[in-house]
Design a protein around this motif. Sequence first.
Motif, short mmCIF file in Angstrom:
data_model
loop_
_atom_site.label_atom_id
_atom_site.label_comp_id
_atom_site.label_asym_id
_atom_site.label_seq_id
_atom_site.Cartn_x
_atom_site.Cartn_y
_atom_site.Cartn_z
N ILE A 75 0.85 -1.19 0.00
CA ILE A 75 0.00 0.00 0.00
C ILE A 75 0.89 1.24 0.00
O ILE A 75 1.94 1.27 0.64
CB ILE A 75 -0.95 0.00 1.22
N VAL A 125 1.06 4.67 1.43
CA VAL A 125 0.37 5.36 2.51
C VAL A 125 0.06 6.81 2.17
O VAL A 125 -0.76 7.44 2.83
CB VAL A 125 1.14 5.27 3.86
N ARG A 160 -3.13 5.96 -0.20
CA ARG A 160 -3.90 4.82 0.33
C ARG A 160 -4.32 3.82 -0.74
O ARG A 160 -5.32 3.13 -0.60
CB ARG A 160 -5.15 5.29 1.09
N PHE A 182 -2.30 1.08 8.16
CA PHE A 182 -2.94 1.23 6.86
C PHE A 182 -3.20 -0.12 6.20
O PHE A 182 -4.30 -0.40 5.73
CB PHE A 182 -2.09 2.11 5.93
#
Length: 122
Positions: free
Chosen positions: A14, A16, A19, A94
Amino acid sequence: MAGERRHFYLASIIDVFDRSIVTYHRGKACSTNDILRTVQKALLKRKACEQDNHLVIRTDNGPQFISKAFYAFCEQASIEHERIPPHTPNKNAFIESFHSILERECYQRNCFETYEEAFKEV
């Protein structure tokens, strides 16, 4: 799979900042080489070699991430590797949140007959 309680691995990368899931590995196994290919795919997808950004990858302490090969790859690619302390999933919030939603919205709502069916749904 249905009635057999078999599992498969999903390793997701991912970003961050936005997202988004950049790429992932899914399979019956998850080796260091699988992870290295996945990280390379993410770097290519985001054209990281063309940027001057300092890249950081944060992982848990799975065997794939504590291997000498993964360490060497990060060194060669100038990626800072942060490992979260054991038993602190909140430090990787996340991706943990994403996998929690995937569990609730996909895995718990479906009964897969084959790996291919599960892979397709994921």
